[in-house]
Design a protein around this motif. Sequence first.
Motif, PDB file in Angstrom:
ATOM      1  N   GLY A 177       0.787  -1.230   0.000  1.00  0.00           N
ATOM      2  CA  GLY A 177       0.000   0.000   0.000  1.00  0.00           C
ATOM      3  C   GLY A 177       0.813   1.271   0.000  1.00  0.00           C
ATOM      4  O   GLY A 177       0.244   2.365   0.118  1.00  0.00           O
ATOM      5  N   VAL A 178       2.143   1.152  -0.138  1.00  0.00           N
ATOM      6  CA  VAL A 178       3.012   2.326  -0.061  1.00  0.00           C
ATOM      7  C   VAL A 178       3.992   2.319  -1.229  1.00  0.00           C
ATOM      8  O   VAL A 178       4.625   1.296  -1.514  1.00  0.00           O
ATOM      9  N   VAL A 179       4.112   3.462  -1.890  1.00  0.00           N
ATOM     10  CA  VAL A 179       5.203   3.702  -2.845  1.00  0.00           C
ATOM     11  C   VAL A 179       6.200   4.611  -2.138  1.00  0.00           C
ATOM     12  O   VAL A 179       5.842   5.696  -1.677  1.00  0.00           O
ATOM     13  N   TYR A 180       7.433   4.161  -2.041  1.00  0.00           N
ATOM     14  CA  TYR A 180       8.475   4.883  -1.310  1.00  0.00           C
ATOM     15  C   TYR A 180       9.358   5.628  -2.298  1.00  0.00           C
ATOM     16  O   TYR A 180       9.859   5.037  -3.266  1.00  0.00           O
ATOM     17  N   LEU A 181       9.567   6.920  -2.050  1.00  0.00           N
ATOM     18  CA  LEU A 181      10.448   7.736  -2.886  1.00  0.00           C
ATOM     19  C   LEU A 181      11.685   8.116  -2.085  1.00  0.00           C
ATOM     20  O   LEU A 181      11.574   8.629  -0.963  1.00  0.00           O
ATOM     21  N   GLY A 182      12.855   7.876  -2.667  1.00  0.00           N
ATOM     22  CA  GLY A 182      14.106   8.212  -2.007  1.00  0.00           C
ATOM     23  C   GLY A 182      15.011   9.006  -2.926  1.00  0.00           C
ATOM     24  O   GLY A 182      14.756   9.137  -4.130  1.00  0.00           O
ATOM     25  N   SER A 183      16.095   9.537  -2.356  1.00  0.00           N
ATOM     26  CA  SER A 183      16.987  10.394  -3.129  1.00  0.00           C
ATOM     27  C   SER A 183      18.368  10.417  -2.506  1.00  0.00           C
ATOM     28  O   SER A 183      18.513  10.325  -1.286  1.00  0.00           O
ATOM     29  N   PHE A 184      19.374  10.578  -3.356  1.00  0.00           N
ATOM     30  CA  PHE A 184      20.733  10.819  -2.882  1.00  0.00           C
ATOM     31  C   PHE A 184      21.068  12.314  -2.841  1.00  0.00           C
ATOM     32  O   PHE A 184      22.201  12.681  -2.553  1.00  0.00           O
ATOM     33  N   SER A 185      20.092  13.156  -3.137  1.00  0.00           N
ATOM     34  CA  SER A 185      20.354  14.593  -3.188  1.00  0.00           C
ATOM     35  C   SER A 185      20.767  15.159  -1.838  1.00  0.00           C
ATOM     36  O   SER A 185      21.585  16.076  -1.772  1.00  0.00           O
ATOM     37  N   LYS A 186      20.207  14.627  -0.753  1.00  0.00           N
ATOM     38  CA  LYS A 186      20.501  15.179   0.569  1.00  0.00           C
ATOM     39  C   LYS A 186      21.616  14.433   1.288  1.00  0.00           C
ATOM     40  O   LYS A 186      22.298  15.008   2.135  1.00  0.00           O
ATOM     41  N   THR A 187      21.813  13.170   0.977  1.00  0.00           N
ATOM     42  CA  THR A 187      22.836  12.379   1.660  1.00  0.00           C
ATOM     43  C   THR A 187      24.127  12.250   0.854  1.00  0.00           C
ATOM     44  O   THR A 187      25.130  11.765   1.369  1.00  0.00           O
ATOM     45  N   LEU A 188      24.111  12.688  -0.399  1.00  0.00           N
ATOM     46  CA  LEU A 188      25.321  12.738  -1.219  1.00  0.00           C
ATOM     47  C   LEU A 188      25.406  14.123  -1.858  1.00  0.00           C
ATOM     48  O   LEU A 188      26.013  15.025  -1.294  1.00  0.00           O
ATOM     49  N   ALA A 189      24.774  14.308  -3.002  1.00  0.00           N
ATOM     50  CA  ALA A 189      24.790  15.619  -3.652  1.00  0.00           C
ATOM     51  C   ALA A 189      23.658  15.686  -4.671  1.00  0.00           C
ATOM     52  O   ALA A 189      23.435  14.728  -5.418  1.00  0.00           O
ATOM     53  N   PRO A 190      22.943  16.821  -4.726  1.00  0.00           N
ATOM     54  CA  PRO A 190      21.842  16.936  -5.673  1.00  0.00           C
ATOM     55  C   PRO A 190      22.294  16.996  -7.124  1.00  0.00           C
ATOM     56  O   PRO A 190      21.512  16.707  -8.033  1.00  0.00           O
ATOM     57  N   GLY A 191      23.559  17.371  -7.375  1.00  0.00           N
ATOM     58  CA  GLY A 191      24.037  17.481  -8.742  1.00  0.00           C
ATOM     59  C   GLY A 191      24.054  16.163  -9.499  1.00  0.00           C
ATOM     60  O   GLY A 191      24.024  16.166 -10.733  1.00  0.00           O
ATOM     61  N   PHE A 192      24.081  15.043  -8.782  1.00  0.00           N
ATOM     62  CA  PHE A 192      24.034  13.750  -9.468  1.00  0.00           C
ATOM     63  C   PHE A 192      22.644  13.456 -10.014  1.00  0.00           C
ATOM     64  O   PHE A 192      22.505  12.676 -10.956  1.00  0.00           O
ATOM     65  N   ARG A 193      21.630  14.059  -9.395  1.00  0.00           N
ATOM     66  CA  ARG A 193      20.237  13.853  -9.815  1.00  0.00           C
ATOM     67  C   ARG A 193      19.886  12.372  -9.885  1.00  0.00           C
ATOM     68  O   ARG A 193      19.413  11.852 -10.897  1.00  0.00           O
ATOM     69  N   VAL A 194      20.093  11.677  -8.799  1.00  0.00           N
ATOM     70  CA  VAL A 194      19.750  10.266  -8.719  1.00  0.00           C
ATOM     71  C   VAL A 194      18.801  10.057  -7.545  1.00  0.00           C
ATOM     72  O   VAL A 194      19.132  10.345  -6.400  1.00  0.00           O
ATOM     73  N   GLY A 195      17.622   9.586  -7.855  1.00  0.00           N
ATOM     74  CA  GLY A 195      16.637   9.204  -6.850  1.00  0.00           C
ATOM     75  C   GLY A 195      16.040   7.871  -7.236  1.00  0.00           C
ATOM     76  O   GLY A 195      16.524   7.205  -8.166  1.00  0.00           O
ATOM     77  N   TRP A 196      14.966   7.499  -6.550  1.00  0.00           N
ATOM     78  CA  TRP A 196      14.345   6.216  -6.880  1.00  0.00           C
ATOM     79  C   TRP A 196      12.937   6.126  -6.334  1.00  0.00           C
ATOM     80  O   TRP A 196      12.530   6.894  -5.457  1.00  0.00           O
ATOM     81  N   ALA A 197      12.200   5.172  -6.882  1.00  0.00           N
ATOM     82  CA  ALA A 197      10.891   4.784  -6.368  1.00  0.00           C
ATOM     83  C   ALA A 197      10.917   3.287  -6.108  1.00  0.00           C
ATOM     84  O   ALA A 197      11.397   2.509  -6.937  1.00  0.00           O
ATOM     85  N   LEU A 198      10.402   2.894  -4.951  1.00  0.00           N
ATOM     86  CA  LEU A 198      10.192   1.488  -4.618  1.00  0.00           C
ATOM     87  C   LEU A 198       8.689   1.265  -4.632  1.00  0.00           C
ATOM     88  O   LEU A 198       7.957   1.877  -3.849  1.00  0.00           O
ATOM     89  N   ALA A 199       8.226   0.400  -5.539  1.00  0.00           N
ATOM     90  CA  ALA A 199       6.786   0.289  -5.767  1.00  0.00           C
ATOM     91  C   ALA A 199       6.358  -1.166  -5.901  1.00  0.00           C
ATOM     92  O   ALA A 199       7.155  -2.030  -6.289  1.00  0.00           O
TER      93      ALA A 199
END
Length: 449
Positions: A258-280
Amino acid sequence: MTPRRWAVTEELDHGQTPAPTQGSRIDAYVDRYAARATGMVASEIRALFAVASRPEVVSLAGGMPYVTALPLDMVGELVSELVTRRGPVALQYGSGQGDPHLREQICDVMRLEGIQAAADDVVVTVGSQQALDLITRIFIDPGDVVLAEGPSYVGALGTFSAYQAKVVHIAMDDQGIVPESLAQTIYALETAGAPIKFLYTIPNFQNPAGVTLNIARRQQVLDICQRAGVLIIEDNPYGLLGFDGEPMPALRADNADGVVYLGSFSKTLAPGFRVGWALAPHAIRDKLVLAMESAVLSHSSFTQLAVGQYLATQPWREQIKTFRELYRERRDALLDALESLMPPEVTWTRPGGGFFVWATLPEGLDSKAILPRAVAERVAFVPGTGFFSDGSGARHMRLSYCYPEPDRIREGVRRLAGVIEQEMQLRDTFGTGSVREHSGVDTPGPDLA
């Protein structure tokens, strides 16, 4: 050519000046855009922040990570080695779902928040913002209802508006979403026959309010949505940036379907890489991959492999601890300055992590109206109106502590307190401070998100 263009040509051939069509002096295509593009206009806040970006202005506005804290020489060596050793792969097209090895590493990262997941259910995206856009694209028809915290993330509200969703806000307090408000709102919408597509929530150190959904309420929110058949979109960019104790368990940790999880490396690494994800869940994942491929064909193999190399070779958990301590110091500097300098009528949240404090002004003051005066006094913030779909929130402002040095934070608060005191004097003298009308979503640019 269109008939209109032929008519214009004939007039020019006879030495005449054609009469301008409506909107042609500003935008010749104004009558051709899709309906969903009507609201895509730049906020006046953007123009103001072009001034606010000057070095003499203390910006308590932008949610920009302090990437200078990264070992940048190491990052440079990593990128150079990636090109030298894996250039033919890194510079080539990739999979629409994302690099398989990086997806496995993402599962390791999510395990810190109690999520047990398979790499096959992860879709890598261009930041979590693209994941949010793809989710909205595959679920929302014009007029569909999205539930969201009030206040909520400006980037999400902009996305929902672009797809012509109707956003209904759920009340929050210092412990996050109020479950009773969620249940009552769902019941009222169902009774009215309004289709609810999902609940959008940032449960940890929420943007903009800085509050965290407590453990008891997490289960209540899951139960309410499960009974109502409402999907939850859990956006969690700040979950590993708590200042006290271990990370909170994700909502997705207790409900895989019942949950789609959205994550990102923008805050824990750097936003310039523009790498995130969805777990669905599987079916949603398949739709996300198709939507991803239609949007960008494939995202950057280079940045994915760079992030994967960073996770494989560097002490990334220690780097997150470094970020946590840095942001904790700046959070403390902001809270201390607010306590010592602000008028007693001003109140604010006390975040346990993340980037933001949510401040409430005294009665009769309007944060958007006083922003120009604040910028003139060389301090900037984000008005609260941008965080509500209907433009409410005039008495609120978001203050960010992630980027300025602690002494700059204190100076910024000193300047801001002076502006607020002047506004209070105006209110006491004339019956009100600066007040203006608000309507619609007022979204600052990405540097303020």
